[in-house]
Structures are given as structure tokens and as C-alpha cells.
Design a protein around this motif. Structure first.
Motif, PDB file in Angstrom:
ATOM      1  N   LYS A 215      -7.094   6.177  -5.581  1.00 44.24           N
ATOM      2  CA  LYS A 215      -6.767   4.758  -5.714  1.00 44.24           C
ATOM      3  C   LYS A 215      -7.560   3.928  -4.725  1.00 44.24           C
ATOM      4  CE  LYS A 215      -2.318   3.773  -7.861  1.00 44.24           C
ATOM      5  NZ  LYS A 215      -0.978   3.184  -7.686  1.00 44.24           N
TER       6      LYS A 215
ATOM      7  N   SER B 124      -5.494   8.962   3.513  1.00 52.82           N
ATOM      8  CA  SER B 124      -5.973   7.608   3.189  1.00 52.82           C
ATOM      9  C   SER B 124      -6.830   7.049   4.312  1.00 52.82           C
ATOM     10  CB  SER B 124      -4.771   6.666   2.968  1.00 52.82           C
ATOM     11  OG  SER B 124      -3.840   7.214   2.064  1.00 52.82           O
TER      12      SER B 124
ATOM     13  N   CYS C 188      -8.078   1.685   1.081  1.00 50.45           N
ATOM     14  CA  CYS C 188      -7.397   0.394   1.085  1.00 50.45           C
ATOM     15  C   CYS C 188      -8.260  -0.651   1.786  1.00 50.45           C
ATOM     16  CB  CYS C 188      -6.045   0.526   1.792  1.00 50.45           C
ATOM     17  SG  CYS C 188      -5.087  -0.988   1.818  1.00 50.45           S
TER      18      CYS C 188
ATOM     19  N   ILE D  64      -3.170   8.606   7.689  1.00 52.25           N
ATOM     20  CA  ILE D  64      -4.003   7.428   7.477  1.00 52.25           C
ATOM     21  C   ILE D  64      -4.912   7.209   8.684  1.00 52.25           C
ATOM     22  CG2 ILE D  64      -4.054   4.948   7.015  1.00 52.25           C
ATOM     23  CD1 ILE D  64      -1.223   5.148   5.947  1.00 52.25           C
TER      24      ILE D  64
ATOM     25  N   ASN E 100      -6.508   7.838  -1.180  1.00 49.11           N
ATOM     26  CA  ASN E 100      -6.328   6.389  -1.198  1.00 49.11           C
ATOM     27  C   ASN E 100      -7.316   5.706  -0.261  1.00 49.11           C
ATOM     28  OD1 ASN E 100      -3.635   6.281  -2.743  1.00 49.11           O
ATOM     29  ND2 ASN E 100      -3.139   7.660  -1.040  1.00 49.11           N
TER      30      ASN E 100
ATOM     31  N   ASN F 144       2.754   2.099  -3.286  1.00 47.12           N
ATOM     32  CA  ASN F 144       1.973   2.342  -4.506  1.00 47.12           C
ATOM     33  C   ASN F 144       0.890   3.399  -4.352  1.00 47.12           C
ATOM     34  OD1 ASN F 144       2.821   0.054  -6.575  1.00 47.12           O
ATOM     35  ND2 ASN F 144       2.741  -0.892  -4.554  1.00 47.12           N
ATOM     36  N   ALA F 145       0.740   3.952  -3.153  1.00 50.94           N
ATOM     37  CA  ALA F 145      -0.327   4.926  -2.902  1.00 50.94           C
ATOM     38  C   ALA F 145      -0.046   6.246  -3.610  1.00 50.94           C
ATOM     39  CB  ALA F 145      -0.464   5.151  -1.399  1.00 50.94           C
TER      40      ALA F 145
ATOM     41  N   PHE G  29       0.831  -1.207   0.000  1.00 52.39           N
ATOM     42  CA  PHE G  29       0.000   0.000   0.000  1.00 52.39           C
ATOM     43  C   PHE G  29       0.866   1.257   0.000  1.00 52.39           C
ATOM     44  CE2 PHE G  29      -1.977   3.256   2.814  1.00 52.39           C
ATOM     45  CZ  PHE G  29      -2.901   3.732   1.900  1.00 52.39           C
TER      46      PHE G  29
ATOM     47  N   LEU H 277       2.540  11.159   1.631  1.00 49.42           N
ATOM     48  CA  LEU H 277       1.471  10.207   1.311  1.00 49.42           C
ATOM     49  C   LEU H 277       0.124  10.917   1.342  1.00 49.42           C
ATOM     50  CD1 LEU H 277       1.211   6.830   1.207  1.00 49.42           C
ATOM     51  CD2 LEU H 277      -0.197   7.366   3.173  1.00 49.42           C
TER      52      LEU H 277
ATOM     53  N   PHE I   6      -7.267   0.259  -3.277  1.00 45.65           N
ATOM     54  CA  PHE I   6      -6.461  -0.948  -3.146  1.00 45.65           C
ATOM     55  C   PHE I   6      -7.362  -2.101  -2.701  1.00 45.65           C
ATOM     56  CE2 PHE I   6      -3.425   2.415  -2.953  1.00 45.65           C
ATOM     57  CZ  PHE I   6      -2.242   1.902  -3.478  1.00 45.65           C
TER      58      PHE I   6
END
Length: 837
Positions: A606, A468, A561, A541, A559, A455-456, A452, A465, A608
Motif C-alpha cells: 500500500k 512500513s 506512507c 515503522i 506499507n 488502513n495499513a 495510516f 502491522l 498512502f
């Protein structure tokens, strides 16, 4: 004779429960009058019933009086074996001759409330009070006014500031945008106007139930605010009930309605204003707080609200909550972000009863029927694709990532391991449903987290980052993932974070609700250290389980996930919807007296997917990105050679039995059992965390805490089963009702038969069967809920076995007609069989 007497006794009781009076007392003079040819005495009130619908000169009707003792309501009574609607026309003539607007039709079991100025009779499960009718009497619905009201883009803004166009900043092209932002004016978008106009047109055509199917992020709450104003302003509602299914949505909706409509209307949250909610035009509540122990029947009467809105309709009217929604008469609006065709390429005929998609499909179809959309077309539809096409929403980039272990877990054969057992090695098979509950792998969680992070999407301004949300299986799993992510942050970005890169946001964490607000406001644990003056949260996050799904608004999320399998299509759509909102990332710098602004639009986000959730819900899903997972060995973050060794997977199994003893207990029972509930009460009431969360209405946090911190501890070994036995209850108890009893919200635990009666009342309120089906359905419903054999006969379609069954005979079953299938579906969707065991 028995049916006639039974009906009268039940009607008398219902009137008394609604505070109508047969006799003068300290609360006022009698306000129930019977026909003159019936001699009324105190004894007669209890004994009336014999031939009561065959009295000379007509039926023995009840006439209910208003506060000035004028005729107010005609109550037409029929015997239990007759349909209440049989007396409809006679009641109409009686009401018209007395200039009465309201009629109640009842046979003691099935009841209808009829407003002669508004159309057809509606099923009710309790009688309205005199007070609620005085409110309802002011309600003069006029669909012409409703449909003719001019609703333009500034409909809400005119309530926020009726003179906004007279402000000089509005006329100045250079200042208008900043003026609108500063005042937080809410102009309606074109599709929101279309939704309202569609409702107006539907009302013009005689409909009083509506359904909006609008994608997450399209502003359903703002649209609702406009609908509420429309109904209140045109006199088609005096009071509105807004139902949600989550605590955070209750607070969020109330704040928005106050912000947008407070200059014209008052908004309250019911649980915070139990004493004076009647002073408000808009009442917001979670459906759970009203449905628990059927509190809605004690708190309100069917005529207290004229417009009832259900947010996320197929959640907040699912299960027993639907009885709450159907309890009230009046206009009804449902909102849903879940489209009816949410399963692409899935044949509904191939879905088995154990597939969660089958349950949700029935719920959604039920929702369409509830709001008068049986043909499958909502009053208004605006999909995610519509929003993307018109530039209001964005689609995700979906990244598929699977470890060797999760690939096996997802396969039909599952993932097999040899584990230690008493008799040596034993093979045990795990599936994706077992992840993090029965099966646990540190290595898998490390791979998830590293994949994660590598590729975030990154924040386009600061380069850190992007904000997320990570969704985990359980609170314990969330705790582990949070720790791993913070360890990685220390390694990748030394000195930037202090174990606050990732934050656990679950119901067992104090102030978790505040964390979600701060994350949205970009100040969770302060502001970023990556770029001075940039308004973005230091914590990047939020790791959660289910708190940040429905209705959570954080527009700069980049993001999402999924470190968990998802089995609910609604949950999947809601989680995906957290990222679909557009956003402009902006940063200002000042050099040599000049201000320079950097702007970057959010063009995608994104998603995930570590458990093939997209593939599960949308067959042959084309993933935007297939990620190669890093190999790993070793105990902590950091790359290492070789794949994850299988033997490092940890399996939790219970300890083997070591001792066994028996001891006979006398009929008096054990003293510890007799005192057990009292001790449990003491423990619960002395726990500050439990009290705080219970009073705040956060039942999920309370239940999780009690299960992990209070139940099955060596001090007392409290458990629900022990409490049940100690109190001699003939069924299983739920933790929520035990807690309600401890804190005084529940007078007593209802026995099995009382709960069965309630289930039948709910069924009647939802499906409104003809009176002739009343007893057959009642018997069949109770038998189906409580008897395993009955369920087996129906599910296997071996109907011949009814010929020898004492509970449901072949004749009984044959007389049910279509309800033979409706009852089992109702039980599967709405009734927890576990509680009747």
C-alpha cells in the motif's frame, strides 16, 4: 602575439601541474623535450610563446617521455585563437613517425586527449600524468572481444564458485535450491542478460557510452557487476570507477561487488583507501566526495579509469557532478530508474521554470544526451510494468487521504487564516509547500497517523502491522510523527512495544544508518513479540525524511506512507520503488517431531498518499482506495466527536521588534569578527558528533546539526554571513566549504572570479564547444551568472537592450549562435547563483 604567449604559459603550467619536468631535479630527469630548433633555457620556459607556432620547420611541439626516456606523448600546441583540432592530422603523422600512441592537442584553454588506438580525441580539463599513462598503456580495448564474450545466466556465479556444477548438491533436485540459497549464488535473470547483450551489441556498432533504464528493484547493481566483469575479463578495462550519489549506496555497492567478484577482482571505497586505491580494479565513491572543491582533478588524472559507471545517472551526473563524470576518458555507463516519459499527460511546453518537473525533465534529457541516446531510446529499457508483467515486481495499491486542511493547502487558492500581528489580525495564506515549515497542525498529524494505522496492510504471518516506511517533511516533523505513532501503539497494542513500535531514522539520529540495515535484516530493536520464532523486526515503522529512498533494499515492506508533498519525480519513483520487490513470508513450527511451514507471498503493497502526489505526477490518476478520515478533537490519540477546530492550528511567527540601537564600527572592524573564524574552528573541532559524522562523510547530518545546535546561539551567534565578513570573502560561503576549511580539506576560500573560471571549465568539459566560441561563451557565462540585468534581458527576450549594455554587447550576443540558449539552461540547472551574491 598575446594569444600565442598566453597559450604557451598555460600549457607549461598544465604540464608542471601534471608533474612533467622541463629540467632535471630531485624527482628525476627531464621528461619534456621541445624541437631541436628551439633553444631551451629556464628563462625560456616562462617566456616562450612569441611566434611559437611559426618556427622554421614546423610547430614547436612538446614530446613527453616515458620512464625509460622513450617517446611517449606528442603534445601539439596551437595559439589561443585557434582550434586545437586544427593540428590533429599533423600530430598524427608526428606520433606515427615516433611510434607514439598518445597525443594531446591544446591551445592553452581547450585540450584534447587522443589515444590513436581507440578512436577520436576526447576533451580533458587537465593533463594526464606519466604514472596514469603507464596504467592506460596497458589498456588495449578490443570491441570484438567485448561483443563476442559469452555471457550466460551463471556469469557471476562462475566467479563466486567456478566449480559449482561439480558439487553433488547441484545435481540433486531436492538440494539444489537450498544449495543456491546457502551459497548466495547470483544467477542473472533473463532481462539482465538482455541488458548486457544490448551493451555488447552497441559496443560492436562502435558506441562507447551506454544507458540502462531499469525500474527500481530489478537488480541494477548485479547487472553492473556482470558488466564490470565483462570489461575487466575482456581487457577493455583495467580499472573501473563506480559513482553513487548517497553514502549508504557507496557502502552497499562495495559490499555487493566484494561478495560477488572478490575471487577475481579487488574492490575498494576510495575514501577508505586513499593511499592504495590503485591496487584495486573496482573503485567505489560518492560523486559528492570527488566534486567538492574539484578534488577529482587533484586526486585523479583523466586516464586513471577505463570504465566509469554512474548509478542513478541523472542524479549522480546532475549539477556540478557532471564535470566529474566528463573528466575521465573511457567507456561510460549510466543507470537510471526514472523513465524519460515519467510524466503522464504532462505537456513539457507548459512546464514553467519554477516547476521542479521542468528541471528534472531537462536533467533527464541531458542524461540521455550524455550517454549517446539523443533520440530518446536507452541502450536497454526494463520498466516497472515489464517487471510486474513478468512476475518480478508488484504494483502498489494507492490510497488517497486528505484532511480538510490539506485539501485546502493543495488548492490553488491555498489555506487562509487570521493570525495575530502587531496591528491586530492579519490574513495569511499557506500552500502545501508550507506544510510543517511555516504551518503546523498537531491535529493534522494525528489524523494522518491514525488513518495510516487503521488502513495499513498487516503481516500475513503474525497479524501485526506490516513493516512500513513513513516519509516526513523534516527531521522535526519525523520526530513528532514517531512520537504520535508510538502513543497509538501503546493504546492499540498494550504491552507489545516499549516506544519502539516506530523509530526515527534521520541524519541527526546517532546510528541511523545501522537502523536501516537492522530493519532490512529484521532485527531492529530485536524480533517481534507477536509470534515466537518468527523472523521479523520488533520495530514496525521507520520514520524518515530522505534516508530510505534511493537504493534501500527491504523486500518485506508492506506499507509506504507519504506524509509530505513531493516535488521531485525521481524522489517519487524511488520512494514508490521501495515496495515493488516481491517477498515470501515464511514461518516454521515443529510439533511431534514434524516441521510445518507456512508461506505467504507478497502480492501487493500500500502507498498512502496524503498530499495528492500521485495526482501531481500522473494526471487523472485512478486511486485504488479513497479513505474517509476520522474526525477528531482533543489533545491525544483516540476518537472524538466533531471535526478539527480551525482555531487549534498553530502558526509560528517571529517575535516583533522590541529594541533598536546603532553603533559605528571603525575600519579595523570588531575584534570579535577578526577572531570569529578561529572561535568557530575551536567549537567545531571540539564537537565529537560533528567530527564523527564529518569523518564518516555524512555531510547532511553535520550541516543539519551545525545549523540547529551551533549557529545563532547566544554564546557566539555564529552564522555564515558573519564568517564571510570576518574573512573578507567577496561572495557567499556554503556551510560545506566552511567545514572543509575547518578540517583541512580546503586550503583556502576561492574568490568569485576563481569560481567563475571553474564554472567555465565545467561548461567546456560538458558541451565541448568549438574554439571560436571560447571567449564569447566565457564572457556571456560570467555575465549571466553575476549580473541580474543580463538575466532579465535574456529571460524577457528584450535583446535590444544589449545595444547599451557594457558587459555583453549586441555583437557578442549575436556571435554566440546556439549557445545563447545553452548557457542560461546550464546556469539554471547546474549553477547556484546564491553563492556569487
Amino acid at each position: 602575439m598575446e594569444k600565442e604567449a598566453g597559450a604557451r604559459i598555460k600549457i607549461n603550467k598544465l604540464l608542471e601541474e601534471a608533474k612533467w619536468r622541463f629540467f632535471d631535479n630531485e624527482k628525476g630527469s627531464a621528461n619534456i623535450v621541445l624541437e631541436e630548433n628551439v633553444k631551451l633555457t629556464p628563462k625560456a620556459v616562462n617566456e616562450l610563446g612569441e611566434d611559437f607556432d611559426k618556427v622554421k620547420e614546423g610547430f614547436v611541439d612538446f614530446l613527453l617521455l616515458d620512464q625509460q626516456s622513450f617517446p611517449y606523448v606528442v603534445l601539439e600546441a596551437k595559439s589561443e585563437g585557434k582550434n586545437p583540432l586544427d593540428g590533429k592530422e599533423q600530430a598524427r603523422k608526428y606520433a606515427q613517425s615516433l611510434s607514439v600512441r598518445f597525443v594531446i592537442l591544446s591551445n592553452g584553454n581547450l585540450h584534447y586527449f587522443w589515444d590513436l588506438e581507440r578512436g577520436s580525441p576526447n576533451v580533458i580539463t587537465s593533463f594526464p600524468t606519466q604514472e596514469s599513462l603507464s596504467h592506460f598503456e596497458q589498456f588495449k580495448p578490443d570491441t570484438r572481444r567485448l561483443s563476442d564474450e559469452k555471457v550466460k545466466e551463471d556469469y557471476i556465479v562462475l566467479t563466486q564458485n567456478a566449480d559449482y556444477e561439480e558439487d553433488p548438491r547441484w545435481d540433486n533436485d531436492g538440494e539444489r535450491k537450498s544449495f543456491v540459497l546457502e551459497q548466495d549464488f547470483k544467477f542473472l535473470r533473463p532481462y539482465q542478460l538482455k541488458a548486457i547483450h544490448a551493451l555488447q551489441n552497441s559496443a560492436k556498432n562502435g558506441f562507447d557510452r551506454y544507458l540502462f533504464e531499469m525500474a527500481t528493484g530489478t537488480g541494477k547493481t548485479l547487472t553492473c557487476a556482470a558488466v564490470i566483469k565483462l570489461f575487466l575479463k575482456t581487457g577493455n578495462a583495467k580499472r573501473v570507477l563506480f559513482l553513487v550519489d548517497r553514502l549508504e549506496l557507496e557502502d552497499q555497492a562495495a559490499k555487493n561487488f566484494k561478495k560477488w567478484l572478490s575471487k577475481d577482482y579487488t574492490t575498494v571505497i576510495y575514501k577508505e583507501n586513499k593511499g592504495d586505491w590503485r591496487k584495486a580494479e573496482i573503485v567505489v565513491s560518492t560523486v559528492q566526495s570527488l566534486s567538492a572543491n574539484n578534488k577529482y582533478q587533484k586526486l585523479f588524472t583523466p586516464t586513471d579509469f577505463d570504465l566509469i559507471i554512474s548509478d542513478e545517472a541523472h542524479r549522480s551526473i546532475g549539477g556540478n557532478s557532471r564535470a566529474v563524470f566528463e573528466y575521465f576518458v573511457g567507456y561510460k555507463l549510466g543507470l537510471t530508474a526514472t523513465p524519460k516519459n515519467y510524466l503522464k499527460g504532462i505537456d513539457p511546453n507548459k512546464l514553467n521554470e519554477k516547476d521542479p518537473r521542468a528541471w528534472e525533465r531537462r536533467q533527464l534529457l541531458d542524461t540521455y544526451k550524455t550517454f549517446g541516446c539523443e533520440v530518446g531510446e536507452p541502450t536497454f529499457r526494463y520498466s516497472l510494468l515489464d517487471g510486474v508483467k513478468e512476475g518480478y515486481l508488484i504494483n502498489p495499491v494507492v490510497a488517497d487521504a486528505r484532511t480538510e486542511i490539506t485539501t485546502e493547502l493543495l488548492s490553488e487558492k491555498g489555506y487562509s487564516l487570521l493570525i495575530d500581528a502587531e496591528e491586530g489580525k492579519e490574513e495569511q495564506t499557506f500552500y502545501h509547500t508550507d506544510f510543517e515549515r511555516k504551518f503546523f497542525s498537531d491535529k493534522t498529524n494525528l489524523i494522518f497517523s491514525e488513518t495510516f494505522l487503521k488502513n495499513a496492510l498487516m503481516d500475513p504471518i503474525s497479524g501485526e502491522l506490516g513493516k512500513s516506511i513513513v516519509y516526513c517533511v523534516s527531521q522535526n516533523h519525523a520526530s513528532k510523527i514517531t512520537q504520535i505513532l508510538n502513543q497509538f501503539a501503546d493504546k492499540y497494542w498494550p504491552g507489545k512495544y516499549n516506544s519502539d513500535f516506530a523509530v526515527q531514522v534521520t541524519s541527526n539520529i546517532s546510528d541511523a544508518q545501522t537502523f536501516t540495515i537492522n530493519f532490512s535484516n529484521n532485527n531492529l530493536n530485536g524480533h517481534t513479540k507477536w509470534l515466537e520464532g518468527y523472523l521479523s523486526s520488533k520495530s514496525r515503522i521507520c520514520v524518515t525524511v530522505g534516508m530510505m529512498t534511493t537504493g534501500y533494499d527491504c523486500q518485506d515492506i508492506l506499507n509506504l506512507c507519504l506524509m509530505r508533498p513531493i516535488f521531485s519525480p525521481t524522489d517519487f519513483i524511488q520512494i514508490k520503488g521501495r515496495g515493488t520487490r516481491k517477498y515470501n513470508f515464511s514461518y516454521q513450527t515443529k510439533e511431534n517431531g514434524e516441521v510445518e511451514t507456512r508461506n505467504n507471498d507478497k502480492n501487493n503493497f500500500k502507498l498512502f498518499d496524503f498530499f495528492a502526489n500521485c495526482e501531481y505526477f500522473e494526471e487523472k490518476f485512478n486511486y485504488d482506495e479513497i479513505l474517509t478520515l476520522p474526525p477528531r478533537t482533543g489533545p491525544g490519540p483516540g476518537p472524538g466527536p466533531g471535526p478539527v477546530p480551525i482555531d487549534e492550528t498553530t502558526i509560528f511567527t517571529p517575535d516583533p521588534l522590541k529594541t533598536f540601537q546603532e553603533k559605528a564600527i571603525g575600519p579595523e572592524g570588531m575584534k570579535v569578527d577578526r577572531k570569529l573564524f578561529e572561535k568557530f574552528e575551536e567549537v567545531i573541532k571540539s564537537d565529537e558528533f560533528v567530527k564523527e559524522k564529518y569523518e564518516a562523510g555524512d555531510m547532511q547530518a553535520v550541516e543539519d546539526y551545525v545549523k540547529t545546535e551551533i549557529f545563532d546561539k547566544p554564546e557566539e551567534y555564529f552564522s555564515l554571513d558573519k564568517i564571510r565578513k570576518a574573512l573578507k570573502i567577496d561572495r557567499r560561503l556554503t556551510l560545506s566549504e566552511v567545514l572543509d576549511k575547518v578540517f583541512g580539506r580546503l586550503d583556502k576560500f576561492k574568490n568569485k572570479d576563481e569560481l567563475l573560471e571553474e564554472e567555465f571549465e565545467k561548461f567546456i568539459s560538458i558541451y565541448k564547444p568549438e574554439s571560436k566560441y571560447y571567449y564569447p561563451i566565457k564572457n556571456y557565462l560570467k555575465a549571466y551568472i553575476t549580473d541580474t540585468e543580463i538575466r532579465e534581458i535574456v529571460e524577457s527576450k528584450e535583446y535590444a537592450r544589449f545595444a547599451t549594455n557594457p558587459k555583453v554587447t549586441m555583437a557578442d550576443f549575436s556571435s554566440l549562435n546556439g549557445y545563447r540558449d545553452v548557457v542560461p539552461e546550464y546556469v539554471k540547472d547546474y549553477v547556484s547563483l546564491n553563492i556569487f551574491m
